[in-house]
Structure formats: C-alpha cells, structure tokens
Scaffold this active site. Structure first.
Site, PDB file in Angstrom:
ATOM      1  N   ASP A 129       0.858  -1.198   0.000  1.00 22.74           N
ATOM      2  CA  ASP A 129       0.000   0.000   0.000  1.00 22.74           C
ATOM      3  C   ASP A 129       0.890   1.243   0.000  1.00 22.74           C
ATOM      4  O   ASP A 129       2.113   1.153  -0.160  1.00 22.74           O
ATOM      5  CB  ASP A 129      -1.023  -0.053   1.147  1.00 22.74           C
ATOM      6  CG  ASP A 129      -0.423   0.223   2.519  1.00 22.74           C
ATOM      7  OD1 ASP A 129       0.825   0.410   2.611  1.00 22.74           O
ATOM      8  OD2 ASP A 129      -1.180   0.248   3.501  1.00 22.74           O
ATOM      9  N   HIS A 130       0.243   2.399   0.211  1.00 25.39           N
ATOM     10  CA  HIS A 130       0.973   3.676   0.133  1.00 25.39           C
ATOM     11  C   HIS A 130       2.076   3.810   1.170  1.00 25.39           C
ATOM     12  O   HIS A 130       2.985   4.621   1.001  1.00 25.39           O
ATOM     13  CB  HIS A 130      -0.038   4.826   0.283  1.00 25.39           C
ATOM     14  CG  HIS A 130      -0.870   4.703   1.528  1.00 25.39           C
ATOM     15  ND1 HIS A 130      -2.007   3.913   1.575  1.00 25.39           N
ATOM     16  CD2 HIS A 130      -0.722   5.234   2.762  1.00 25.39           C
ATOM     17  CE1 HIS A 130      -2.524   3.980   2.787  1.00 25.39           C
ATOM     18  NE2 HIS A 130      -1.750   4.766   3.525  1.00 25.39           N
ATOM     19  N   ARG A 179       0.193 -30.853   9.315  1.00 22.81           N
ATOM     20  CA  ARG A 179      -0.434 -29.684   9.945  1.00 22.81           C
ATOM     21  C   ARG A 179      -0.987 -28.714   8.894  1.00 22.81           C
ATOM     22  O   ARG A 179      -2.045 -28.093   9.102  1.00 22.81           O
ATOM     23  CB  ARG A 179       0.581 -28.989  10.859  1.00 22.81           C
ATOM     24  CG  ARG A 179       0.922 -29.891  12.036  1.00 22.81           C
ATOM     25  CD  ARG A 179       2.197 -29.535  12.737  1.00 22.81           C
ATOM     26  NE  ARG A 179       2.507 -30.543  13.755  1.00 22.81           N
ATOM     27  CZ  ARG A 179       3.697 -30.690  14.314  1.00 22.81           C
ATOM     28  NH1 ARG A 179       4.704 -29.904  13.976  1.00 22.81           N
ATOM     29  NH2 ARG A 179       3.897 -31.621  15.221  1.00 22.81           N
ATOM     30  N   HIS A 215       8.505 -24.592   8.292  1.00 26.45           N
ATOM     31  CA  HIS A 215       7.436 -25.277   9.042  1.00 26.45           C
ATOM     32  C   HIS A 215       6.048 -25.041   8.471  1.00 26.45           C
ATOM     33  O   HIS A 215       5.218 -25.944   8.492  1.00 26.45           O
ATOM     34  CB  HIS A 215       7.436 -24.807  10.511  1.00 26.45           C
ATOM     35  CG  HIS A 215       8.619 -25.323  11.278  1.00 26.45           C
ATOM     36  ND1 HIS A 215       8.675 -25.318  12.657  1.00 26.45           N
ATOM     37  CD2 HIS A 215       9.796 -25.859  10.868  1.00 26.45           C
ATOM     38  CE1 HIS A 215       9.835 -25.830  13.065  1.00 26.45           C
ATOM     39  NE2 HIS A 215      10.535 -26.153  11.990  1.00 26.45           N
ATOM     40  N   ASN A 216       5.773 -23.820   8.031  1.00 29.38           N
ATOM     41  CA  ASN A 216       4.396 -23.466   7.640  1.00 29.38           C
ATOM     42  C   ASN A 216       4.212 -23.413   6.121  1.00 29.38           C
ATOM     43  O   ASN A 216       3.103 -23.189   5.651  1.00 29.38           O
ATOM     44  CB  ASN A 216       3.994 -22.111   8.240  1.00 29.38           C
ATOM     45  CG  ASN A 216       4.373 -21.990   9.705  1.00 29.38           C
ATOM     46  OD1 ASN A 216       5.245 -21.186  10.064  1.00 29.38           O
ATOM     47  ND2 ASN A 216       3.776 -22.805  10.560  1.00 29.38           N
ATOM     48  N   CYS A 234       2.870  -3.495   3.952  1.00 27.43           N
ATOM     49  CA  CYS A 234       2.051  -2.308   4.253  1.00 27.43           C
ATOM     50  C   CYS A 234       2.722  -1.633   5.436  1.00 27.43           C
ATOM     51  O   CYS A 234       3.922  -1.831   5.653  1.00 27.43           O
ATOM     52  CB  CYS A 234       0.582  -2.664   4.479  1.00 27.43           C
ATOM     53  SG  CYS A 234       0.205  -3.673   5.928  1.00 27.43           S
ATOM     54  N   GLY A 235       2.002  -0.833   6.196  1.00 27.62           N
ATOM     55  CA  GLY A 235       2.638  -0.145   7.324  1.00 27.62           C
ATOM     56  C   GLY A 235       3.176  -1.140   8.338  1.00 27.62           C
ATOM     57  O   GLY A 235       4.330  -1.065   8.783  1.00 27.62           O
ATOM     58  N   THR A 236       2.342  -2.097   8.719  1.00 27.10           N
ATOM     59  CA  THR A 236       2.743  -3.104   9.715  1.00 27.10           C
ATOM     60  C   THR A 236       2.924  -4.499   9.113  1.00 27.10           C
ATOM     61  O   THR A 236       3.457  -5.384   9.783  1.00 27.10           O
ATOM     62  CB  THR A 236       1.638  -3.234  10.780  1.00 27.10           C
ATOM     63  OG1 THR A 236       0.422  -3.616  10.100  1.00 27.10           O
ATOM     64  CG2 THR A 236       1.418  -1.939  11.542  1.00 27.10           C
ATOM     65  N   GLY A 237       2.392  -4.721   7.937  1.00 27.47           N
ATOM     66  CA  GLY A 237       2.371  -6.062   7.331  1.00 27.47           C
ATOM     67  C   GLY A 237       1.130  -6.836   7.737  1.00 27.47           C
ATOM     68  O   GLY A 237       0.816  -7.881   7.172  1.00 27.47           O
ATOM     69  N   VAL A 238       0.384  -6.290   8.701  1.00 26.39           N
ATOM     70  CA  VAL A 238      -0.741  -7.044   9.267  1.00 26.39           C
ATOM     71  C   VAL A 238      -1.990  -6.976   8.389  1.00 26.39           C
ATOM     72  O   VAL A 238      -2.537  -8.010   7.985  1.00 26.39           O
ATOM     73  CB  VAL A 238      -1.045  -6.571  10.712  1.00 26.39           C
ATOM     74  CG1 VAL A 238      -2.302  -7.242  11.243  1.00 26.39           C
ATOM     75  CG2 VAL A 238       0.140  -6.878  11.624  1.00 26.39           C
ATOM     76  N   GLY A 239      -2.440  -5.763   8.079  1.00 27.70           N
ATOM     77  CA  GLY A 239      -3.687  -5.633   7.313  1.00 27.70           C
ATOM     78  C   GLY A 239      -3.612  -6.357   5.976  1.00 27.70           C
ATOM     79  O   GLY A 239      -4.520  -7.125   5.607  1.00 27.70           O
ATOM     80  N   HIS A 258       5.115 -31.430   9.296  1.00 25.13           N
ATOM     81  CA  HIS A 258       4.653 -30.076   8.982  1.00 25.13           C
ATOM     82  C   HIS A 258       3.603 -30.107   7.870  1.00 25.13           C
ATOM     83  O   HIS A 258       2.674 -29.298   7.867  1.00 25.13           O
ATOM     84  CB  HIS A 258       5.835 -29.185   8.595  1.00 25.13           C
ATOM     85  CG  HIS A 258       6.878 -29.116   9.662  1.00 25.13           C
ATOM     86  ND1 HIS A 258       6.637 -28.562  10.894  1.00 25.13           N
ATOM     87  CD2 HIS A 258       8.153 -29.585   9.703  1.00 25.13           C
ATOM     88  CE1 HIS A 258       7.730 -28.664  11.637  1.00 25.13           C
ATOM     89  NE2 HIS A 258       8.656 -29.285  10.942  1.00 25.13           N
ATOM     90  N   ARG A 305       6.769   0.307   8.294  1.00 20.35           N
ATOM     91  CA  ARG A 305       6.886   1.219   9.442  1.00 20.35           C
ATOM     92  C   ARG A 305       7.462   0.500  10.648  1.00 20.35           C
ATOM     93  O   ARG A 305       7.621   1.095  11.725  1.00 20.35           O
ATOM     94  CB  ARG A 305       5.503   1.793   9.792  1.00 20.35           C
ATOM     95  CG  ARG A 305       4.961   2.712   8.707  1.00 20.35           C
ATOM     96  CD  ARG A 305       3.547   3.170   9.003  1.00 20.35           C
ATOM     97  NE  ARG A 305       3.051   4.060   7.946  1.00 20.35           N
ATOM     98  CZ  ARG A 305       1.774   4.320   7.736  1.00 20.35           C
ATOM     99  NH1 ARG A 305       0.843   3.784   8.517  1.00 20.35           N
ATOM    100  NH2 ARG A 305       1.407   5.122   6.759  1.00 20.35           N
TER     101      ARG A 305
HETATM  102  C1  RB5 Z   1      -2.149   2.565   6.384  1.00 19.06           C
HETATM  103  O1  RB5 Z   1      -2.140   3.785   7.046  1.00 19.06           O
HETATM  104  C2  RB5 Z   1      -1.939   1.418   7.386  1.00 19.06           C
HETATM  105  O2  RB5 Z   1      -3.095   1.252   8.131  1.00 19.06           O
HETATM  106  C3  RB5 Z   1      -1.559   0.165   6.643  1.00 19.06           C
HETATM  107  O3  RB5 Z   1      -0.412   0.386   5.912  1.00 19.06           O
HETATM  108  C4  RB5 Z   1      -1.273  -1.057   7.509  1.00 19.06           C
HETATM  109  O4  RB5 Z   1      -0.380  -0.784   8.521  1.00 19.06           O
HETATM  110  C5  RB5 Z   1      -2.450  -1.828   7.944  1.00 19.06           C
HETATM  111  O5  RB5 Z   1      -2.343  -2.904   8.548  1.00 19.06           O
END
Ligand code: RB5
Length: 147
Positions: free
Chosen positions: A8-9, A136, A98-99, A65-70, A133, A109
């Site tokens: 993302d951005h 699983r 393993h996965n 992305c910012g955290t990789g989570v979303g 593995h 970030r």
């Molecule tokens: C975008 O601002 C931020 O929410 C996205 O990059 C990410 O961190 C979401 O998980």
C-alpha cells in the site's frame, strides 16, 4: 522463482528497494502495485498478490504495508494462501520451513530497509521441511474446506 509483490501507500519506497534486491538474488519479480504514495486500501493489493500465488502465476509473494498485518489478513482470505508477517530473520526462515508460507509480509513502518532485505533473503533461501509439517498444513486446508 517467480515472485509477486504488492504494497500500500505506506511501503512504496521499500517495495522498489526490495524488488531491486530480489532481482539481485536472481529471482523474477512482478509488481502488483501500488506505485504511488496516494492513500489507498491495502486489501486490494493483498488480494492481487494472493490471487497470483493461488493461481500458480507466481511461486510465492511478498506483501508490505505499514505493519504487514492488514495486507496479510486480506491475503489470507484467499483459498490456499498462507501469508505470514515477519519482523525477524528466524521467523522468516521458519515460516517457510514449518508453515510453507506462500506469502511473506512485513511492515515498512516496523522494520528498516536493511532488515527487510535480510528477512526477504532468509525467506527465499529456506525450504519447506515437509513430514509432520505437511500434516499440519493439511489440517489448515481442511479448516478452510469446512468454512
Ligand atoms: C495505512 O495507514 C496502514 O493502516 C496500513 O499500511 C497497515 O499498517 C495496515 O495494517
């Protein structure tokens, strides 16, 4: 290997750096965007890369992305995708061993440029160990089938 990459951005500059690095490791990389810092929605790019991997168009994917989570949560909604967020090299190696994670995710970030490169290398160099593995992973696939 053929690698699909998306972001993302929050991760445009890091994505271009990682693309150059992946090519220096003699892998092929295809960019699924976004390529501008204009605010966008990470599920769109998570889906694009996940579909490229799930269809076999790419061998594996990298999502940032910012955290990789979303972006990894979005990718994991696509059948057959195992996207793993990694902020260190040991985890990046183990998610492959393993996965059999078919997408590596991380946060622009959260990790610096040098660590991001090392994480990518640890992931790409590792190989799935199979055996218990695989059992699983088969169980995870069954969970997906039950939904
Ligand atoms: C975008 O601002 C931020 O929410 C996205 O990059 C990410 O961190 C979401 O998980």
């Amino acid at each position: 290997m053929k690698i699909a990459i998306g972001n993302d951005h929050a991760a445009v500059a890091m994505k271009f750096d990682i693309m150059e690095y992946i090519r220096s490791l003699n892998h092929e990389v295809t960019d699924y965007g976004t390529d501008t810092e204009e605010s966008c929605d990470y599920p769109e790019y998570g889906e694009k890369v996940a579909r490229a991997v799930a269809s076999g168009e790419a061998d594996c994917g990298v999502l940032i992305c910012g955290t990789g989570v979303g972006i990894s949560i979005a990718a994991n909604k696509i059948k057959g995708i195992r996207a793993a967020v990694c902020s260190d090299c040991a985890t990046a190696r183990l998610v492959r061993e393993h996965n059999n994670a078919n997408i590596l995710a991380f946060g622009a970030r959260i990790v610096g440029g040098e660590l991001a490169r090392d994480i990518v290398k640890a992931y790409l160099d590792a190989e799935f160990l199979g055996g218990k593995h695989q059992r699983r992973i088969d169980m995870i696939r069954e969970l997906e089938e039950k939904e």
